[in-house]
Scaffold this motif. Structure first.
Motif, PDB file in Angstrom:
ATOM      1  N   TYR A   1       0.851  -1.205   0.000  1.00 25.93           N
ATOM      2  CA  TYR A   1       0.000   0.000   0.000  1.00 25.93           C
ATOM      3  C   TYR A   1       0.880   1.246   0.000  1.00 25.93           C
ATOM      4  N   ALA A   2       1.920   1.263   0.868  1.00 26.73           N
ATOM      5  CA  ALA A   2       2.785   2.442   0.960  1.00 26.73           C
ATOM      6  C   ALA A   2       3.477   2.714  -0.366  1.00 26.73           C
ATOM      7  N   HIS A   3       3.814   1.637  -1.077  1.00 27.04           N
ATOM      8  CA  HIS A   3       4.527   1.777  -2.353  1.00 27.04           C
ATOM      9  C   HIS A   3       3.634   2.388  -3.425  1.00 27.04           C
ATOM     10  N   ASP A   4       2.358   2.002  -3.433  1.00 25.47           N
ATOM     11  CA  ASP A   4       1.455   2.506  -4.477  1.00 25.47           C
ATOM     12  C   ASP A   4       0.055   2.724  -3.897  1.00 25.47           C
ATOM     13  N   ALA A   5      -0.030   3.674  -2.977  1.00 24.44           N
ATOM     14  CA  ALA A   5      -1.304   3.922  -2.278  1.00 24.44           C
ATOM     15  C   ALA A   5      -2.410   4.312  -3.251  1.00 24.44           C
ATOM     16  N   LYS A   6      -2.041   5.085  -4.283  1.00 22.22           N
ATOM     17  CA  LYS A   6      -3.066   5.570  -5.219  1.00 22.22           C
ATOM     18  C   LYS A   6      -3.766   4.410  -5.914  1.00 22.22           C
ATOM     19  N   ALA A   7      -3.000   3.390  -6.252  1.00 26.03           N
ATOM     20  CA  ALA A   7      -3.589   2.241  -6.956  1.00 26.03           C
ATOM     21  C   ALA A   7      -4.604   1.543  -6.053  1.00 26.03           C
ATOM     22  N   TYR A   8      -4.238   1.342  -4.780  1.00 28.39           N
ATOM     23  CA  TYR A   8      -5.140   0.648  -3.852  1.00 28.39           C
ATOM     24  C   TYR A   8      -6.395   1.466  -3.575  1.00 28.39           C
ATOM     25  N   GLU A   9      -6.186   2.761  -3.334  1.00 28.64           N
ATOM     26  CA  GLU A   9      -7.345   3.615  -3.030  1.00 28.64           C
ATOM     27  C   GLU A   9      -8.214   3.798  -4.280  1.00 28.64           C
ATOM     28  N   GLY A  10      -7.549   3.923  -5.442  1.00 25.42           N
ATOM     29  CA  GLY A  10      -8.285   4.095  -6.704  1.00 25.42           C
ATOM     30  C   GLY A  10      -9.140   2.873  -6.992  1.00 25.42           C
ATOM     31  N   SER A  11      -8.568   1.704  -6.752  1.00 31.62           N
ATOM     32  CA  SER A  11      -9.296   0.473  -7.033  1.00 31.62           C
ATOM     33  C   SER A  11     -10.527   0.356  -6.117  1.00 31.62           C
ATOM     34  N   LEU A  12     -10.363   0.752  -4.862  1.00 34.06           N
ATOM     35  CA  LEU A  12     -11.501   0.712  -3.922  1.00 34.06           C
ATOM     36  C   LEU A  12     -12.561   1.745  -4.323  1.00 34.06           C
ATOM     37  N   ASN A  13     -12.098   2.909  -4.720  1.00 33.37           N
ATOM     38  CA  ASN A  13     -13.022   3.957  -5.166  1.00 33.37           C
ATOM     39  C   ASN A  13     -13.786   3.549  -6.408  1.00 33.37           C
ATOM     40  N   HIS A  14     -13.096   2.826  -7.270  1.00 32.66           N
ATOM     41  CA  HIS A  14     -13.722   2.363  -8.504  1.00 32.66           C
ATOM     42  C   HIS A  14     -14.841   1.364  -8.177  1.00 32.66           C
ATOM     43  N   ALA A  15     -14.572   0.501  -7.174  1.00 37.34           N
ATOM     44  CA  ALA A  15     -15.568  -0.512  -6.797  1.00 37.34           C
ATOM     45  C   ALA A  15     -16.720   0.089  -5.998  1.00 37.34           C
ATOM     46  N   ILE A  16     -16.411   1.124  -5.221  1.00 39.14           N
ATOM     47  CA  ILE A  16     -17.464   1.785  -4.425  1.00 39.14           C
ATOM     48  C   ILE A  16     -17.425   3.277  -4.779  1.00 39.14           C
ATOM     49  N   PRO A  17     -18.093   3.658  -5.866  1.00 43.67           N
ATOM     50  CA  PRO A  17     -17.920   5.034  -6.351  1.00 43.67           C
ATOM     51  C   PRO A  17     -18.799   6.079  -5.657  1.00 43.67           C
ATOM     52  N   GLN A  18     -19.588   5.676  -4.685  1.00 47.73           N
ATOM     53  CA  GLN A  18     -20.509   6.622  -4.034  1.00 47.73           C
ATOM     54  C   GLN A  18     -19.721   7.787  -3.397  1.00 47.73           C
ATOM     55  N   PRO A  19     -20.201   9.028  -3.605  1.00 47.23           N
ATOM     56  CA  PRO A  19     -19.438  10.209  -3.154  1.00 47.23           C
ATOM     57  C   PRO A  19     -19.122  10.220  -1.655  1.00 47.23           C
ATOM     58  N   LEU A  20     -20.071   9.776  -0.828  1.00 52.96           N
ATOM     59  CA  LEU A  20     -19.817   9.820   0.623  1.00 52.96           C
ATOM     60  C   LEU A  20     -18.696   8.857   1.009  1.00 52.96           C
ATOM     61  N   PHE A  21     -18.658   7.708   0.323  1.00 51.92           N
ATOM     62  CA  PHE A  21     -17.593   6.757   0.619  1.00 51.92           C
ATOM     63  C   PHE A  21     -16.254   7.319   0.148  1.00 51.92           C
ATOM     64  N   THR A  22     -16.258   7.903  -1.048  1.00 46.89           N
ATOM     65  CA  THR A  22     -15.025   8.489  -1.591  1.00 46.89           C
ATOM     66  C   THR A  22     -14.489   9.544  -0.645  1.00 46.89           C
ATOM     67  N   SER A  23     -15.387  10.379  -0.123  1.00 48.19           N
ATOM     68  CA  SER A  23     -14.908  11.459   0.751  1.00 48.19           C
ATOM     69  C   SER A  23     -14.387  10.891   2.072  1.00 48.19           C
ATOM     70  N   LEU A  24     -15.032   9.820   2.579  1.00 47.13           N
ATOM     71  CA  LEU A  24     -14.536   9.187   3.814  1.00 47.13           C
ATOM     72  C   LEU A  24     -13.155   8.580   3.583  1.00 47.13           C
ATOM     73  N   LEU A  25     -12.994   7.931   2.439  1.00 43.49           N
ATOM     74  CA  LEU A  25     -11.698   7.300   2.143  1.00 43.49           C
ATOM     75  C   LEU A  25     -10.597   8.356   2.032  1.00 43.49           C
ATOM     76  N   MET A  26     -10.943   9.469   1.373  1.00 42.56           N
ATOM     77  CA  MET A  26      -9.952  10.559   1.236  1.00 42.56           C
ATOM     78  C   MET A  26      -9.568  11.103   2.605  1.00 42.56           C
ATOM     79  N   GLN A  27     -10.582  11.270   3.451  1.00 40.35           N
ATOM     80  CA  GLN A  27     -10.343  11.797   4.803  1.00 40.35           C
ATOM     81  C   GLN A  27      -9.435  10.856   5.599  1.00 40.35           C
ATOM     82  N   LEU A  28      -9.726   9.556   5.526  1.00 40.62           N
ATOM     83  CA  LEU A  28      -8.905   8.586   6.263  1.00 40.62           C
ATOM     84  C   LEU A  28      -7.482   8.552   5.706  1.00 40.62           C
ATOM     85  N   SER A  29      -7.397   8.653   4.390  1.00 44.68           N
ATOM     86  CA  SER A  29      -6.084   8.600   3.751  1.00 44.68           C
ATOM     87  C   SER A  29      -5.194   9.750   4.217  1.00 44.68           C
ATOM     88  N   GLU A  30      -5.811  10.898   4.481  1.00 45.35           N
ATOM     89  CA  GLU A  30      -5.024  12.081   4.862  1.00 45.35           C
ATOM     90  C   GLU A  30      -4.879  12.250   6.371  1.00 45.35           C
TER      91      GLU A  30
END
Lengths: 194, 284
Positions: B196-225
């Motif tokens: 994950y540390a090596h390519d966080a964007k790929a892991y987060e992008g893949s999860l976002n792609h599978a669950i594209p709902q805006p509230l989930f995306t914003s929660l994931l972004m918040q946790l990521s930061e």
């Protein structure tokens, strides 16, 4: 007079008895027929009483809790309990991380003309006893060193984790090199979100 | 009637009936009020709970299927590397030196002292701790990096880097937005922390792609930061390949006992003394 009262009561006894008997019958009938109609609730199309409703609620709550626990066990990869306990200990220790930055910000805010006013000679975090020891002094503030120290202590207390900061002895000392200065050495119990 | 019963008996029967009537009225009123006060809120909750039950049932079926397909258990890695039976001090020292080299190159810490170890102390549940102690000169960034490294040592997966409340928030969001998203969420949470540390964007992008709902995306972004995932990227993003190459991953688990920072010689620099514990199992 007493005789008159007794005769009134004797005359009223039979109607009162009849009235009370009819009242009891009516209230009993209402309780058996009307009250259940008013207190019935619809659960999945079935009419049930409050007790059944509360029972269903408790049963569902327990089922949801069990399902959540089972889901966590399936979804969360590492289940080793010893590892779990130590990981939580590490996570608790991570709560200290923002502390250093917050203290540094206060120290920097006290600087005057690029000169340090509040100096930190030692920061000692005891992660086991959950205490923070700060040792240093207030210098380059002339006669106001004591009031700057009071401001520093107040500022520390504004950090939630350091809300229990004790009051150090406020004293002003003289040093040929430093001039007037106020030393401090405080041990602060750290407040943590458990 | 007056002739058959005495007025006293009639009066007593009347009083008894009247009292019983009052009691029945009181109980009936209480029963109706209880339904209004307790029953109606509970009644409003039931459909939501029943819906959750259905969703959880569906998620459990999917998770069970996913678990059956999983190869190897991270618990085995915990037993082999994180809390091993062999003394893990050497592996930790090697990984700490590797981290120190990288931080020295970044100019945030100086030379690390030799690492002293003390004798093992029993903790509990077949576990012993090995106290270690070392000193190093560092600046503010170096202090942060050293703490991040030590307090993330031993974490294996993305789930291990998150707090229980953060994982709970992800579960709740998936439940509400996209119940079948439990499978990609499980894959994300089980991801190796180093990958994950090596390519966080790929892991987060893949999860976002599978669950594209805006509230989930914003929660994931918040946790990521805002969660420890940011620290993971900061500290293991660069170190990861080297740790893997030298077979030092997964790291042994470490907890800090004491951190003493004394004013250093250069402005903004500190002389740090760290006392920490590494753990070892006494039984496999």
């Amino acid at each position: 007079m007493q005789h008159k009262l007794q005769s009134i009561l004797a005359c009223a006894a039979a109607p009162f008895c009849l009235f009370s008997f009819v009242l009891l019958g009516s209230v009993g009938l209402i309780r058996l027929v009307v009250v259940p109609l008013l207190t019935r609730v619809d659960i999945n199309g079935e009419q049930q009483q409050l007790g059944a409703l509360l029972e269903r609620h408790a049963e569902l709550s327990a089922m949801l809790l069990e399902a959540e626990t089972k889901r966590s066990a399936l979804v969360l990869p590492v289940q080793d309990p010893t590892y779990g306990v130590l990981k939580i200990e590490q996570q608790t220790q991570q709560q200290f991380n923002p502390l250093f930055q917050a203290i540094n910000q206060i120290v920097q805010a006290a600087e005057r003309g690029g000169k340090p006013v509040v100096t930190l000679q030692e920061i000692h975090v005891n992660y086991v006893e959950r205490t923070l020891r700060l040792r240093g002094d207030v210098r380059n503030a002339g006669q106001s060193s004591v009031s700057v120290l009071a401001w520093f202590i107040d500022s520390l207390r504004s950090i939630p984790m350091l809300a229990d900061t004790p009051t150090p002895p406020y004293e002003r000392k003289e040093d040929p090199y430093l001039g007037q200065y106020s030393p401090y050495d405080i041990v602060i119990p750290l407040r943590l979100d458990e | 009637m007056n002739k058959k019963f005495s007025p006293l008996a009639l009066g007593l029967i009347g009083c008894l009936c009247f009292g019983l009537s009052l009691r029945l009225v009181y109980e009936s009123v209480n029963q109706i009020v209880a339904v209004r006060q307790e029953g109606l809120p509970v009644l409003a909750e039931l459909p939501v709970m029943e819906r959750r039950q259905e969703v959880l049932k569906e998620q459990l079926e999917l998770s069970e299927l996913q678990a059956a397909l999983r190869v190897g258990s991270p618990d085995e890695l915990v037993h082999a590397y994180v809390l091993p039976t062999e003394n893990p001090v050497e592996r930790f020292v090697a990984s700490l030196n590797l981290a120190a080299d990288a931080l020295q190159q970044a100019g945030v810490i100086g030379e690390i002292s030799s690492i002293e170890t003390s004798s093992e102390q029993p903790v509990k549940n077949g576990l012993v701790q090995i106290p270690i102690r070392f000193s190093v000169a560092l600046n503010e960034q170096g202090t942060t990096a050293l703490r991040q490294f030590m307090l993330l040592a031993g974490r294996l997966t993305v789930a291990d880097a998150l707090l229980p409340s953060e994982i709970e928030a992800l579960f709740e969001r998936v439940e509400a937005d996209n119940p079948t998203g439990i499978v990609p969420l499980e894959q994300f949470l089980s991801a190796n922390l180093l990958d994950y540390a090596h390519d966080a964007k790929a892991y987060e992008g893949s999860l976002n792609h599978a669950i594209p709902q805006p509230l989930f995306t914003s929660l994931l972004m918040q946790l990521s930061e805002e969660s420890a995932l940011r620290d993971v990227r900061d500290i293991f993003g660069g170190l990861g390949p080297e740790l893997k190459q030298q077979r030092l991953w997964p790291l042994p688990l470490v907890t800090i006992q004491e951190l003493v920072l004394r004013q250093g010689r250069a402005p903004g620099w500190w002389q740090a003394t760290v006392t920490a514990s590494i753990y070892r199992r006494t039984e496999s």
